[in-house]
Enzyme design. Structure first.
Site, PDB file in Angstrom:
ATOM      1  N   LEU A   1     -24.092  50.962 -47.305  1.00  0.00           N
ATOM      2  CA  LEU A   1     -23.861  49.812 -46.491  1.00  0.00           C
ATOM      3  C   LEU A   1     -22.593  50.090 -45.604  1.00  0.00           C
ATOM      4  CD1 LEU A   1     -24.852  46.920 -48.774  1.00  0.00           C
ATOM      5  CD2 LEU A   1     -25.839  47.414 -46.324  1.00  0.00           C
ATOM      6  N   ASP A   2     -22.262  49.688 -44.536  1.00  0.00           N
ATOM      7  CA  ASP A   2     -21.149  49.985 -43.750  1.00  0.00           C
ATOM      8  C   ASP A   2     -19.951  49.106 -44.557  1.00  0.00           C
ATOM      9  OD1 ASP A   2     -22.283  51.535 -42.064  1.00  0.00           O
ATOM     10  OD2 ASP A   2     -22.484  49.919 -40.573  1.00  0.00           O
ATOM     11  N   MET A   3     -18.830  49.564 -44.227  1.00  0.00           N
ATOM     12  CA  MET A   3     -17.613  48.870 -44.939  1.00  0.00           C
ATOM     13  C   MET A   3     -17.616  47.512 -44.335  1.00  0.00           C
ATOM     14  SD  MET A   3     -13.765  50.138 -44.318  1.00  0.00           S
ATOM     15  CE  MET A   3     -12.215  49.353 -45.291  1.00  0.00           C
TER      16      MET A   3
END
Length: 239
Positions: free
Chosen positions: A102-104
């Protein structure tokens, strides 16, 4: 059992990395270097080693569900010293890996496990595990834009479409929708929404295969129940 599968199940490497280290001549069975990922291992009698270090046994499988907060990286370590999801797992003694990033700036459900074969299947396009996301856009969106997401859009790495798209909330200056996808290319949800002029403000993964995030608090984790783990394995034909 295949050597690459054995190494993945033992937590020595992911299935992909296991194939690479075998090809590099770093793995041995009973003291003999093996270069074929499909070489057979007798789990009870063979001694497997990587770089001379014995891989004595396969640890009991561990499967966790983590509610990743925004602001945390999905990586084992960061050269810049930023927070990672592993900072949330200080009480977990087993070595676990994430099945899908999952992206930051995204939040939601992450599966963490020491089962390399399960990780491989959950993330391989062949098994088409569905993920569900809740997406908040920065502007009110139209039915036509929503329809385009299910009809398909063209991205730089090929066409993409949602299995399902529906409104959760829609009002002036803000729209919230739920998207279901069975593939998981890099930043795919954001890129698809951008392709239909719906910039993403917030993104959360609320389901992964048969698992639902439910009421798990942000930043918390828990072990899967036996039934959850069984259903997760069944969805990738792993029994």
């Amino acid at each position: 059992m295949r050597l690459d599968k054995y190494l993945a199940a033992a937590g020595a490497a992911s299935r992909r990395k296991a194939k690479e280290l075998i090809a590099d001549g770093r793995a041995a069975i009973n003291g003999k270097t093996v270069l074929e990922p499909g070489a057979q291992v007798n789990e009870k009698t063979d001694l497997v080693a990587v770089d001379g270090r014995p891989i004595d046994s396969m640890p009991p499988p561990v499967c966790l569900m983590l509610h990743k907060p925004r602001g945390y990286l999905t990586t084992a370590r960061d050269p810049q010293g930023r927070l990672t999801v592993y900072d949330l797992l200080a009480d977990v003694k087993e070595r676990v890996a994430y099945a899908g990033r999952l992206d930051m700036d995204a939040s939601g459900l992450l599966i963490m496990t020491n089962d390399g074969e399960l990780t491989f299947r959950l993330t391989h396009p062949r098994y088409g595990v569905q993920k569900i996301y809740e997406v908040e856009t920065a502007a009110q969106a139209s039915d036509a834009q929503l329809r385009r997401l299910t009809e398909g859009v063209l991205l730089k790495d090929g066409p993409a479409k949602a299995d399902r798209a529906e409104w959760i909330q829609r009002r002036r200056g803000k729209s919230v929708l739920r998207l279901a996808l069975h593939d998981g290319r890099k930043r795919q949800v954001k890129r698809m929404c951008r392709a239909v002029q719906m910039p993403v403000k917030r993104l959360a993964r609320v389901a992964y295969g048969p698992l639902r995030l439910g009421g798990l608090p942000v930043g918390s984790h828990r072990r899967l129940t036996e039934d959850e783990e069984r259903r997760l394995r069944e969805c990738v034909q792993l029994t």
